[in-house]
Enzyme design. Structure first.
Site, PDB file in Angstrom:
ATOM      1  N   TYR A  15       0.786  -1.056  -0.334  1.00 12.41           N
ATOM      2  CA  TYR A  15      -0.019   0.371  -0.118  1.00 12.41           C
ATOM      3  C   TYR A  15       0.783   1.278  -0.127  1.00 12.41           C
ATOM      4  O   TYR A  15       0.364   2.290  -0.548  1.00 12.41           O
ATOM      5  CB  TYR A  15      -0.880   0.297   1.149  1.00 12.41           C
ATOM      6  CG  TYR A  15      -1.882  -1.356   0.987  1.00 12.41           C
ATOM      7  CD1 TYR A  15      -3.004  -1.638  -0.225  1.00 12.41           C
ATOM      8  CD2 TYR A  15      -2.790  -1.443   2.307  1.00 12.41           C
ATOM      9  CE1 TYR A  15      -3.141  -2.581  -0.055  1.00 12.41           C
ATOM     10  CE2 TYR A  15      -4.064  -2.321   2.035  1.00 12.41           C
ATOM     11  CZ  TYR A  15      -3.815  -2.954   1.203  1.00 12.41           C
ATOM     12  OH  TYR A  15      -5.348  -3.991   1.152  1.00 12.41           O
ATOM     13  N   LYS A  57       3.718 -15.261   2.244  1.00 11.84           N
ATOM     14  CA  LYS A  57       4.359 -15.795   0.307  1.00 11.84           C
ATOM     15  C   LYS A  57       5.381 -16.300   0.100  1.00 11.84           C
ATOM     16  O   LYS A  57       5.980 -15.454  -0.474  1.00 11.84           O
ATOM     17  CB  LYS A  57       3.469 -15.137  -0.491  1.00 11.84           C
ATOM     18  CG  LYS A  57       3.153 -16.158  -1.730  1.00 11.84           C
ATOM     19  CD  LYS A  57       1.768 -17.555  -1.489  1.00 11.84           C
ATOM     20  CE  LYS A  57       1.485 -18.355  -2.848  1.00 11.84           C
ATOM     21  NZ  LYS A  57       0.763 -19.328  -2.524  1.00 11.84           N
ATOM     22  N   ASP A  82      -2.984 -18.469   0.898  1.00 16.63           N
ATOM     23  CA  ASP A  82      -3.269 -18.933   0.254  1.00 16.63           C
ATOM     24  C   ASP A  82      -4.113 -20.173   1.618  1.00 16.63           C
ATOM     25  O   ASP A  82      -5.555 -20.816   1.202  1.00 16.63           O
ATOM     26  CB  ASP A  82      -3.411 -19.601  -0.855  1.00 16.63           C
ATOM     27  CG  ASP A  82      -1.439 -20.602  -0.933  1.00 16.63           C
ATOM     28  OD1 ASP A  82      -0.726 -20.113   0.351  1.00 16.63           O
ATOM     29  OD2 ASP A  82      -1.549 -20.604  -2.283  1.00 16.63           O
ATOM     30  N   ASP A  94      -5.483  -6.653   5.556  1.00 13.98           N
ATOM     31  CA  ASP A  94      -6.229  -6.846   5.535  1.00 13.98           C
ATOM     32  C   ASP A  94      -7.375  -7.448   4.607  1.00 13.98           C
ATOM     33  O   ASP A  94      -8.640  -7.195   4.844  1.00 13.98           O
ATOM     34  CB  ASP A  94      -5.798  -5.382   4.006  1.00 13.98           C
ATOM     35  CG  ASP A  94      -7.310  -3.927   3.818  1.00 13.98           C
ATOM     36  OD1 ASP A  94      -7.551  -4.420   4.167  1.00 13.98           O
ATOM     37  OD2 ASP A  94      -6.920  -3.740   3.036  1.00 13.98           O
ATOM     38  N   ASP A 121     -10.886  -9.443   7.377  1.00 12.74           N
ATOM     39  CA  ASP A 121     -12.553  -9.460   6.537  1.00 12.74           C
ATOM     40  C   ASP A 121     -12.700 -10.934   6.266  1.00 12.74           C
ATOM     41  O   ASP A 121     -13.834 -10.733   7.092  1.00 12.74           O
ATOM     42  CB  ASP A 121     -12.310  -8.646   5.032  1.00 12.74           C
ATOM     43  CG  ASP A 121     -12.344  -7.232   5.545  1.00 12.74           C
ATOM     44  OD1 ASP A 121     -12.402  -6.594   6.506  1.00 12.74           O
ATOM     45  OD2 ASP A 121     -12.917  -6.113   4.520  1.00 12.74           O
TER      46      ASP A 121
END
Length: 415
Positions: free
Chosen positions: A189, A240, A272, A296, A300
């Site tokens: 970001y 990752k 994942d 992020d 959720d």
């Protein structure tokens, strides 16, 4: 003015999770006869809170949190002064910028910052027409940068009254209680270079950079390990590393940090795989540490374990000044003004403000217990229905929480 939460190598004891799902609360129904109304005659402490309702449902749920803070504080001998300021879409509509200088000045002079929601509004259903620096969400990112916060805490705690509200099976969600710690100030970001271009084929391209320094990883990892020391002693670091160089550095630095915490069990998991494991067996997690973009997304996903995004509070910590507290939800302009929003994430965020920002555990526990008690009474908003529940709006839920703040009962009893 309250100082920021400091995490150092020497380690300090962090207050840990919300009321765990393995506890039983005594409801106001069973204690109605013995209810005690009490308040301090002269508040002996005073805090200033910068309140930024922001956009959409932020303007509906924030007042509930503010009133809970005000009343709980008075009952525990604390006086709160609230300074309401503009940010996001509301600020843009009023001043032409999403993050006015007046807002910056107000929260830098405060003991903590409470933010409702940032996004589009009914008057401005889309911000696509605005240049990037004027979009509402830029206000949020600038707040985080101005405060210097770098770690986002998102507790995933399932209230036993809401086991039937989750879209997952009861056997999966029961007794779930873990903390997601998301790096907040670096990564994809914020990395540079970023922008738009034209490739060798003459096609438009868009590009961002995922980049981390060792110090950025170290400081958030230390918060995770300190947190684990006060919880169940487990950190799962999510990355990752199979394909991303930034993740390889992340894994290396987290592993090095773990050597300072031999009591903590460190594991690594690919992002994942972690998405699958959050749904398959969330009870395995204690402290889940991850990068900005992965956190992020995963937080959720994890919200659905608790019953929905309306149950997910959030704290942004680590900076040298006041810390930032913001529920995890969008501005949701489609339900703005309809009195249907769930204010529980907003009120639980107030609990985090007290616990992690001001270190006022007694007030935090009082509000936490009031939420538990209100759920015991069967009150629910429409996003967390359970069999036989009383479905109410945002205002009514807030009123019931305020009533429960007067209930002086033991905070909880272990099974």
């Amino acid at each position: 003015m309250s100082t920021a939460l400091q995490i150092h190598a020497s380690g300090i004891k962090l207050p840990v999770s919300l009321i765990p799902s393995t506890t039983k609360q005594i409801s106001r129904a069973s204690k109605r006869v013995g209810r005690i109304r009490c308040s301090a005659t002269t508040p002996n402490k005073k805090y200033t809170i910068a309140v930024l309702p922001g956009d959409g449902i932020g303007t509906e749920v924030t007042p509930v949190a503010v009133e809970a803070l005000r009343l709980a504080g008075s009952l525990e001998g604390i006086d709160f002064e609230f300074k309401e300021m503009l940010v996001g879409g509301a600020a843009y509509e009023a001043t032409g910028v999403p993050f006015p200088e007046e807002t910056l000045k107000a929260f830098l002079e405060s003991d903590a910052v409470y933010l409702g929601a940032v996004g589009i509004t009914k008057k401005m259903p889309s911000s696509d027409h605005l240049p990037k620096h004027l979009r509402p969400e830029v206000g949020l990112m600038r707040i985080r940068r101005a405060l210097g916060v770098y770690a986002n805490l998102r507790p995933i705690t399932v209230f036993p009254q809401l086991l039937e509200a989750s879209s997952l099976k009861r056997s999966v969600t029961e007794e779930v209680d873990f903390m997601i710690i998301r790096e907040l100030a670096g990564g994809l970001y914020y990395g540079k270079p970023r922008g738009f271009g034209i490739n060798e084929k003459g096609e438009e391209t868009g590009f961002c950079t995922e980049i981390y320094s060792s110090s950025e990883v170290d400081r958030v990892a230390r918060i995770a390990f300190d947190m684990a020391m006060e919880r169940r002693g487990k950190v799962c670091s999510v990355d990752k590393a199979t394909v991303l160089e930034s993740s390889r550095l992340w894994r290396k630095r987290v592993t090095i940090m773990s050597e300072e915490y031999p009591e903590v069990d460190l594991s690594h998991m690919l992002v994942d795989t972690s998405g699958m494991e959050l749904i398959r067996y969330p009870k395995q997690f204690d402290v889940l540490l991850t990068t900005n973009v992965f956190g992020d997304i995963l937080s959720d996903v994890a919200a659905m374990i608790t019953g929905g995004i309306g149950m997910l509070p959030s704290a942004c910590i680590g900076g040298p000044g006041p810390q930032l507290f913001e529920p995890v939800h969008g501005s949701a302009p489609d339900i703005e003004g309809e009195d249907v929003a769930n204010p529980l994430a907003a009120v639980l965020t107030a609990v985090m403000l007290l616990r992690y920002g001001l270190k006022e555990e007694a007030v935090a526990k009082r509000i936490e217990n009031a939420i538990f008690d209100t759920l015991n009474e069967g009150f629910r908003t429409r996003d967390i229905p359970t069999p036989g529940a009383k479905i109410v709006g945002c205002k009514k839920m807030g009123e019931e929480i305020l009533k429960s703040l007067y209930v002086r009962v033991p905070p909880y009893q272990l099974n």
